[in-house]
Design an enzyme around this catalytic site. Structure first.
Site, PDB file in Angstrom:
ATOM      1  CB  ALA A 118      10.152  52.848  38.550  1.00  0.00           C
ATOM      2  CG  HIS A 127      11.793  59.065  46.802  1.00  0.00           C
ATOM      3  ND1 HIS A 127      13.147  58.848  46.661  1.00  0.00           N
ATOM      4  CD2 HIS A 127      11.391  59.646  45.652  1.00  0.00           C
ATOM      5  CE1 HIS A 127      13.526  59.274  45.475  1.00  0.00           C
ATOM      6  NE2 HIS A 127      12.489  59.769  44.843  1.00  0.00           N
ATOM      7  CG  LEU A 130      13.378  52.691  40.539  1.00  0.00           C
ATOM      8  CD1 LEU A 130      13.898  53.078  39.169  1.00  0.00           C
ATOM      9  CD2 LEU A 130      14.310  51.663  41.185  1.00  0.00           C
ATOM     10  CG  ASP A 143       7.983  59.075  44.415  1.00  0.00           C
ATOM     11  OD1 ASP A 143       7.843  59.886  43.482  1.00  0.00           O
ATOM     12  OD2 ASP A 143       8.814  58.140  44.364  1.00  0.00           O
ATOM     13  CG  ASN A 181       9.744  63.131  36.843  1.00  0.00           C
ATOM     14  OD1 ASN A 181       8.767  63.724  37.292  1.00  0.00           O
ATOM     15  ND2 ASN A 181       9.908  61.825  36.989  1.00  0.00           N
ATOM     16  CG  HIS A 224      16.033  59.653  42.686  1.00  0.00           C
ATOM     17  ND1 HIS A 224      14.768  59.197  42.413  1.00  0.00           N
ATOM     18  CD2 HIS A 224      16.802  58.537  42.775  1.00  0.00           C
ATOM     19  CE1 HIS A 224      14.766  57.881  42.338  1.00  0.00           C
ATOM     20  NE2 HIS A 224      16.004  57.454  42.550  1.00  0.00           N
ATOM     21  CE  LYS A 268      13.979  64.518  42.913  1.00  0.00           C
ATOM     22  NZ  LYS A 268      12.749  63.802  42.646  1.00  0.00           N
ATOM     23  CG  HIS A 285       8.518  63.477  45.928  1.00  0.00           C
ATOM     24  ND1 HIS A 285       9.894  63.412  45.905  1.00  0.00           N
ATOM     25  CD2 HIS A 285       8.117  62.834  44.799  1.00  0.00           C
ATOM     26  CE1 HIS A 285      10.292  62.768  44.834  1.00  0.00           C
ATOM     27  NE2 HIS A 285       9.229  62.398  44.137  1.00  0.00           N
ATOM     28  CG  HIS A 308       4.306  54.958  35.258  1.00  0.00           C
ATOM     29  ND1 HIS A 308       5.170  55.589  34.387  1.00  0.00           N
ATOM     30  CD2 HIS A 308       4.860  55.056  36.478  1.00  0.00           C
ATOM     31  CE1 HIS A 308       6.215  56.048  35.066  1.00  0.00           C
ATOM     32  NE2 HIS A 308       6.054  55.746  36.335  1.00  0.00           N
ATOM     33  CG  HIS A 331       6.105  61.963  40.046  1.00  0.00           C
ATOM     34  ND1 HIS A 331       7.204  62.480  39.386  1.00  0.00           N
ATOM     35  CD2 HIS A 331       6.585  61.362  41.159  1.00  0.00           C
ATOM     36  CE1 HIS A 331       8.304  62.184  40.075  1.00  0.00           C
ATOM     37  NE2 HIS A 331       7.951  61.510  41.150  1.00  0.00           N
ATOM     38  CG  LEU A 332       0.445  66.977  40.397  1.00  0.00           C
ATOM     39  CD1 LEU A 332       0.213  68.482  40.494  1.00  0.00           C
ATOM     40  CD2 LEU A 332      -0.691  66.222  41.062  1.00  0.00           C
ATOM     41  NE  ARG A 333       3.672  60.333  35.842  1.00  0.00           N
ATOM     42  CZ  ARG A 333       4.820  59.964  36.388  1.00  0.00           C
ATOM     43  NH1 ARG A 333       5.805  60.818  36.523  1.00  0.00           N
ATOM     44  NH2 ARG A 333       4.992  58.734  36.812  1.00  0.00           N
TER      45      ARG A 333
HETATM   46  O1  DOR Z   1       9.232  55.130  41.240  1.00  0.00           O
HETATM   47  C1  DOR Z   1       9.438  56.265  40.833  1.00  0.00           C
HETATM   48  N1  DOR Z   1       8.666  56.842  39.890  1.00  0.00           N
HETATM   49  N2  DOR Z   1      10.502  56.920  41.315  1.00  0.00           N
HETATM   50  C2  DOR Z   1      10.868  58.104  40.816  1.00  0.00           C
HETATM   51  O2  DOR Z   1      11.841  58.631  41.284  1.00  0.00           O
HETATM   52  C3  DOR Z   1      10.143  58.703  39.669  1.00  0.00           C
HETATM   53  C4  DOR Z   1       8.784  58.225  39.592  1.00  0.00           C
HETATM   54  C5  DOR Z   1       8.094  58.567  38.281  1.00  0.00           C
HETATM   55  O3  DOR Z   1       8.211  59.687  37.813  1.00  0.00           O
HETATM   56  O4  DOR Z   1       7.389  57.698  37.747  1.00  0.00           O
HETATM   57 ZN    ZN Z   2       9.301  61.058  42.591  1.00  0.00          ZN
END
Ligand code: DOR
Ligand code: ZN
Length: 351
Positions: free
Chosen positions: A263, A173, A218, A247, A41, A135, A98, A13, A251, A15-17
């Site tokens: 988050a 998570h 989150l 996770d 996402n 989630h 997802k 899990h 950002h 997030h590579l963006r």
């Molecule tokens: O803290 C989080 N950030 N929880 C998530 O479920 C998504 C993630 C994000 O994409 O930044």
């Molecule tokens: Zn996530």
């Protein structure tokens, strides 16, 4: 100096963006992980197989390790269709679908507003044995943020599992004792990912003595006793339903450190050192490998990695920031000293 040599881990899990950010997140991830499951996402979200395949190409274009393998999940929107589910099942790089409850977290606006309207799709997924990655938080504004996961399990997840008993599910998570208990009460096709930060920290790290946005994610960090329950789950033998999903969620600095900070904890570069430190402190290092490198592969019916990773007890300072082009990301524990570090060991890749 203590060293530990483990099967190269996977991150189920992350997030590579996208776009420029991949130039940072992909090389960082592949320093540690052989395989990652990249979350869908993005903006716009990854809702179709062709979109996922072109995202995969953007990732492969910046990999430095030819053996690194990214995997994916389809974003479950209200417009999902059965043909996409069947196509996803046939695609070797797609491991599941997802589900974000609408409004639960970053870029979840396209998520599901009412799970009851999705029963036909869930039934197809059950028939295909296509995992549902969840989630697990309710989004009702009147429910306390610290109770949202436990409430989700009682009111959404348990009834859903009852209705689709053969559907493989990964509760992503997890952060609570309730989630650990629920997963342990379920058969082997129900599993959970756990992050390094939810194992290492609790809500005091986020809130006591000042608000620390780095620790805001989150589901939110919970009380100490929940953290202890998560630790117990991964530091006990034969708990194969729990595996690592960092996770890691970078950002950009301005958005993370603002009056309404995003988050997400950016943990990809520190996840394994942090876990080694934690497991060592609990005399549980021999159990680390199952959590980081075996249980997830077994759940997704993929081979165990043949490459290895060396963890060395040798201090290093976490960089204060990572930048790519004009974007700056602050990792969790920036500027702090960690006592373990890791290096890949050259070896044969998976078949
Ligand atoms: O803290 C989080 N950030 N929880 C998530 O479920 C998504 C993630 C994000 O994409 O930044
Ligand atoms: Zn996530």
């Amino acid at each position: 100096m203590q060293t530990l040599n483990i099967i190269r881990p996977d991150d189920w899990h992350i997030h590579l963006r996208d776009h420029t950010t991949l130039k940072l997140t992909v090389p960082l991830a592949e320093r540690t992980f052989a395989r990652v499951l990249a979350m869908p996402n993005l903006t716009p979200p990854l809702t179709t197989v062709p979109n996922i395949l072109s995202y995969r190409q953007r990732i492969l274009a910046v990999t430095q390790d030819e053996h690194f393998s990214p995997y994916f999940s389809v974003y479950f929107t209200n417009d999902l269709n059965e043909a996409t589910l069947r196509e996803a099942k046939q695609c070797p790089w797609i491991l599941g679908v997802k589900l974000y409850p609408q409004g639960a977290t970053t870029h979840s606006d396209w998520g599901i507003d009412d799970i009851h309207k999705q029963f036909a799709h869930l039934s197809v997924m059950e028939e295909l044995a296509l995992p549902l990655l969840i989630h697990g938080e309710v989004t009702t504004s009147t429910i306390d943020i610290f109770d949202r996961e436990a409430r989700f399990i009682d009111t959404v997840l348990q009834p859903l599992q009852h209705r689709f008993p053969k559907l493989p599910i990964v509760l992503e998570h997890i952060t609570t004792a309730e989630a650990v208990d629920w997963v342990q009460s379920m058969p082997a096709h129900i599993a959970a990912t756990i992050t390094a930060h939810h194992l290492a920290f609790n809500r005091n790290h986020l809130l006591a003595g000042g608000i620390r946005p780095d620790y805001y994610c989150l589901p939110i960090l919970k009380r100490h006793h929940h953290q202890q329950k998560l630790q117990q789950a991964v530091m006990t033998k034969n708990q194969s339903q729990f595996f690592l999903g960092t996770d890691s969620a970078p950002h950009v600095q301005d958005k993370k450190y603002s009056a309404c900070g995003c988050a997400g904890c950016f943990t990809s570069p520190i996840a394994l050192p942090l876990l080694a430190e934690l497991f060592a402190a609990h005399q549980a290092l021999p159990l680390l490998e199952a959590f980081t490198s075996i249980n997830g592969a077994r759940f997704y019916q993929l081979p165990i990695n043949t490459q290895r990773l060396r963890l060395t007890q040798s201090p290093w300072v976490v960089p204060k920031a990572y930048t790519t082009d004009d974007l700056t990301f602050i990792p969790l524990l920036a500027g702090q000293t960690l006592s373990w570090q890791c290096q890949p060991i050259e070896g044969q890749p998976n078949e």
